[in-house]
Design an enzyme around this catalytic site. Structure first.
Site, PDB file in Angstrom:
ATOM      1  N   HIS A   1       0.861  -1.187   0.000  1.00  0.00           N
ATOM      2  CA  HIS A   1       0.000   0.000   0.000  1.00  0.00           C
ATOM      3  C   HIS A   1       0.894   1.232   0.000  1.00  0.00           C
ATOM      4  O   HIS A   1       2.047   1.188   0.440  1.00  0.00           O
ATOM      5  CB  HIS A   1      -0.898   0.001   1.226  1.00  0.00           C
ATOM      6  CG  HIS A   1      -1.968  -1.037   1.197  1.00  0.00           C
ATOM      7  ND1 HIS A   1      -3.097  -0.959   1.979  1.00  0.00           N
ATOM      8  CD2 HIS A   1      -2.098  -2.190   0.483  1.00  0.00           C
ATOM      9  CE1 HIS A   1      -3.873  -2.002   1.747  1.00  0.00           C
ATOM     10  NE2 HIS A   1      -3.272  -2.773   0.849  1.00  0.00           N
TER      11      HIS A   1
ATOM     12  N   CYS B   1      -5.910   2.351   5.787  1.00  0.00           N
ATOM     13  CA  CYS B   1      -6.601   1.104   6.100  1.00  0.00           C
ATOM     14  C   CYS B   1      -6.043   0.553   7.415  1.00  0.00           C
ATOM     15  O   CYS B   1      -5.047   1.056   7.934  1.00  0.00           O
ATOM     16  CB  CYS B   1      -6.402   0.108   4.964  1.00  0.00           C
ATOM     17  SG  CYS B   1      -4.744  -0.624   4.921  1.00  0.00           S
TER      18      CYS B   1
ATOM     19  N   CYS C   1      -2.218  -0.263   7.198  1.00  0.00           N
ATOM     20  CA  CYS C   1      -1.393   0.936   7.136  1.00  0.00           C
ATOM     21  C   CYS C   1      -1.434   1.695   8.451  1.00  0.00           C
ATOM     22  O   CYS C   1      -0.429   2.266   8.880  1.00  0.00           O
ATOM     23  CB  CYS C   1      -1.842   1.822   5.981  1.00  0.00           C
ATOM     24  SG  CYS C   1      -1.528   1.054   4.373  1.00  0.00           S
TER      25      CYS C   1
ATOM     26  N   GLU D   1       1.119   3.874   1.820  1.00  0.00           N
ATOM     27  CA  GLU D   1       1.706   4.275   3.100  1.00  0.00           C
ATOM     28  C   GLU D   1       2.869   3.370   3.479  1.00  0.00           C
ATOM     29  O   GLU D   1       3.915   3.846   3.935  1.00  0.00           O
ATOM     30  CB  GLU D   1       0.651   4.246   4.220  1.00  0.00           C
ATOM     31  CG  GLU D   1      -0.460   5.243   4.046  1.00  0.00           C
ATOM     32  CD  GLU D   1      -1.658   4.710   3.252  1.00  0.00           C
ATOM     33  OE1 GLU D   1      -2.739   5.300   3.379  1.00  0.00           O
ATOM     34  OE2 GLU D   1      -1.512   3.708   2.520  1.00  0.00           O
TER      35      GLU D   1
END
Length: 158
Positions: A55, A85, A88, A57
């Site tokens: 992801h 999310c 993250c 991040e």
């Protein structure tokens, strides 16, 4: 929000667009800033790297930590194109930045097909009621390693 903060958020949003346009992954971008300097950046690369943890991040945190040569982001700010999310969010708390700025909300993400509400719901369930079963094995054997960690004198705490 200051002009500086707006500028950094625009960079994160641009990364979300360019990463998506180049086929790296979903529409997410993130930068890490320390003392007004971008020290880490990333866009979502889940589908291009076959890595479900890639992801934006997480990619940006990895980049920033590599550039800082440290596993924590003390004094840093994270600018991400979307509210993080659960995965993250956990990575952000482990990295310990000073603060996080986000653009889209998790509801906006859900409306775009990225709904992680089921993960929040799963976390509240007992282990044996989750969609993916969790079963404990060899706790006593594994606990020996933790006991050794507790006794270890030259460890780096984090």
């Amino acid at each position: 929000m200051t002009e500086r903060q707006k500028s950094f958020m625009k960079m994160a949003i641009e990364l979300s667009q360019s990463g998506m346009d180049s086929g790296k992954g979903g529409p997410f971008g993130c930068i890490v800033v320390k003392e007004d300097k971008v020290i880490g950046m990333g866009s979502n690369t889940v589908s291009s790297t076959n890595d479900p943890t890639a992801h934006a991040e997480v990619v940006a945190i990895r980049d920033a930590c590599r550039n800082l040569n440290h596993f924590q982001l003390d004094g840093c700010e994270i600018y991400t194109s979307c509210e993080p999310c659960p995965m993250c969010l956990g990575a952000i708390y482990w990295a310990r930045p000073a603060r996080v700025f986000y653009a889209n909300t998790k509801k906006d993400a859900a409306n775009a097909g990225f709904d992680d509400q089921f993960i929040y719901e799963e976390l509240d369930l007992p282990l044996d009621k989750r969609k993916i079963p969790f079963n404990q094995l060899l706790n006593n054997e594994a606990k020996v390693v933790f006991d050794n960690w507790i006794k270890k004198e030259n460890k780096t705490l984090y």
